[in-house]
Design a protein around this motif. Sequence first.
Motif, short mmCIF file in Angstrom:
data_model
loop_
_atom_site.label_atom_id
_atom_site.label_comp_id
_atom_site.label_asym_id
_atom_site.label_seq_id
_atom_site.Cartn_x
_atom_site.Cartn_y
_atom_site.Cartn_z
N ASP A 10 0.82 -1.21 0.00
CA ASP A 10 0.00 0.00 0.00
C ASP A 10 0.85 1.26 0.00
O ASP A 10 0.52 2.24 -0.68
CB ASP A 10 -0.95 -0.01 1.20
CG ASP A 10 -2.01 -1.09 1.10
OD1 ASP A 10 -2.23 -1.62 -0.01
OD2 ASP A 10 -2.62 -1.42 2.15
N GLU A 11 1.95 1.25 0.76
CA GLU A 11 2.84 2.41 0.80
C GLU A 11 3.51 2.64 -0.56
O GLU A 11 3.66 3.79 -0.99
CB GLU A 11 3.92 2.22 1.87
CG GLU A 11 3.42 2.38 3.28
CD GLU A 11 4.47 2.00 4.31
OE1 GLU A 11 5.67 1.94 3.97
OE2 GLU A 11 4.07 1.75 5.47
N THR A 12 3.91 1.57 -1.20
CA THR A 12 4.56 1.68 -2.51
C THR A 12 3.53 2.12 -3.56
O THR A 12 3.84 2.96 -4.41
CB THR A 12 5.19 0.34 -2.92
OG1 THR A 12 6.10 -0.06 -1.89
CG2 THR A 12 5.93 0.45 -4.24
N GLY A 13 2.34 1.54 -3.48
CA GLY A 13 1.26 1.87 -4.41
C GLY A 13 1.28 0.96 -5.62
O GLY A 13 2.34 0.68 -6.20
N TRP A 14 0.09 0.46 -5.98
CA TRP A 14 -0.02 -0.45 -7.11
C TRP A 14 0.50 0.15 -8.41
O TRP A 14 1.23 -0.52 -9.16
CB TRP A 14 -1.45 -0.95 -7.24
CG TRP A 14 -1.59 -2.05 -8.24
CD1 TRP A 14 -2.22 -1.99 -9.45
CD2 TRP A 14 -1.06 -3.36 -8.14
NE1 TRP A 14 -2.12 -3.20 -10.11
CE2 TRP A 14 -1.40 -4.06 -9.31
CE3 TRP A 14 -0.31 -4.04 -7.16
CZ2 TRP A 14 -1.04 -5.39 -9.55
CZ3 TRP A 14 0.05 -5.35 -7.39
CH2 TRP A 14 -0.31 -6.01 -8.57
N PRO A 15 0.20 1.41 -8.73
CA PRO A 15 0.75 1.98 -9.98
C PRO A 15 2.28 1.97 -10.01
O PRO A 15 2.88 1.67 -11.05
CB PRO A 15 0.20 3.40 -10.01
CG PRO A 15 -1.05 3.35 -9.17
CD PRO A 15 -0.74 2.36 -8.08
N THR A 16 2.91 2.27 -8.89
CA THR A 16 4.38 2.26 -8.83
C THR A 16 4.92 0.85 -8.98
O THR A 16 5.91 0.62 -9.70
CB THR A 16 4.87 2.89 -7.51
OG1 THR A 16 4.41 4.24 -7.45
CG2 THR A 16 6.38 2.86 -7.38
#
Length: 188
Positions: A53-59
């Motif tokens: 979640d911190e990294t983010g799916w788009p990233t």
Amino acid sequence: MATVVLFHSVYGLRPLELDAVERLQAAGHKASAPDLYDGWVASSIDEGFELKDETGWPTICERAEWAMAGLPPSTVLGGFSMGAAVAASLWPKRPQTAGVLFLHSIAQISENARKGLPVQVHLADPDPFEPAEDVARWRSLAERSQIAADLFTYPGAGHLYTDPSLPDYDAKAADLTWSRVIGFLDRL
């Protein structure tokens, strides 16, 4: 010889993925496992979901695309658990892939999947992240899409049963999985 990329689980890039790369290379294949968390590794599944979640799916997906730069269009797309979803996110953009390998998870079938494309799936049975009704729906979609899907289940194994560092580990199921995976890659 197949070229294969294996995307890591929600835990991050760990010995599981690195050992898998070594195993596949020892069998004569070209394999890699990119780090989608920029060095971060979770010590628990809850911490892994926090990292995701911190990294983010788009990233995560963007990093996966960068990792594919320079690899042949026929590179086999593979992933462990969350990594299967990462592989699935790349599948529509890589229609020439020689095959797809989902370990510990089912993931979306590309709408532009080639008829007869080899796809191999390995799941615990039961799997807390992949309910039986979802697996049945996936099998039906695979049939309709006309991909050449083989879905293997391992009764009594835990979710990440190929990972010797986790309580889920099942040596017999892991050995059978790796034997099937190498056979799959040898046929491509």
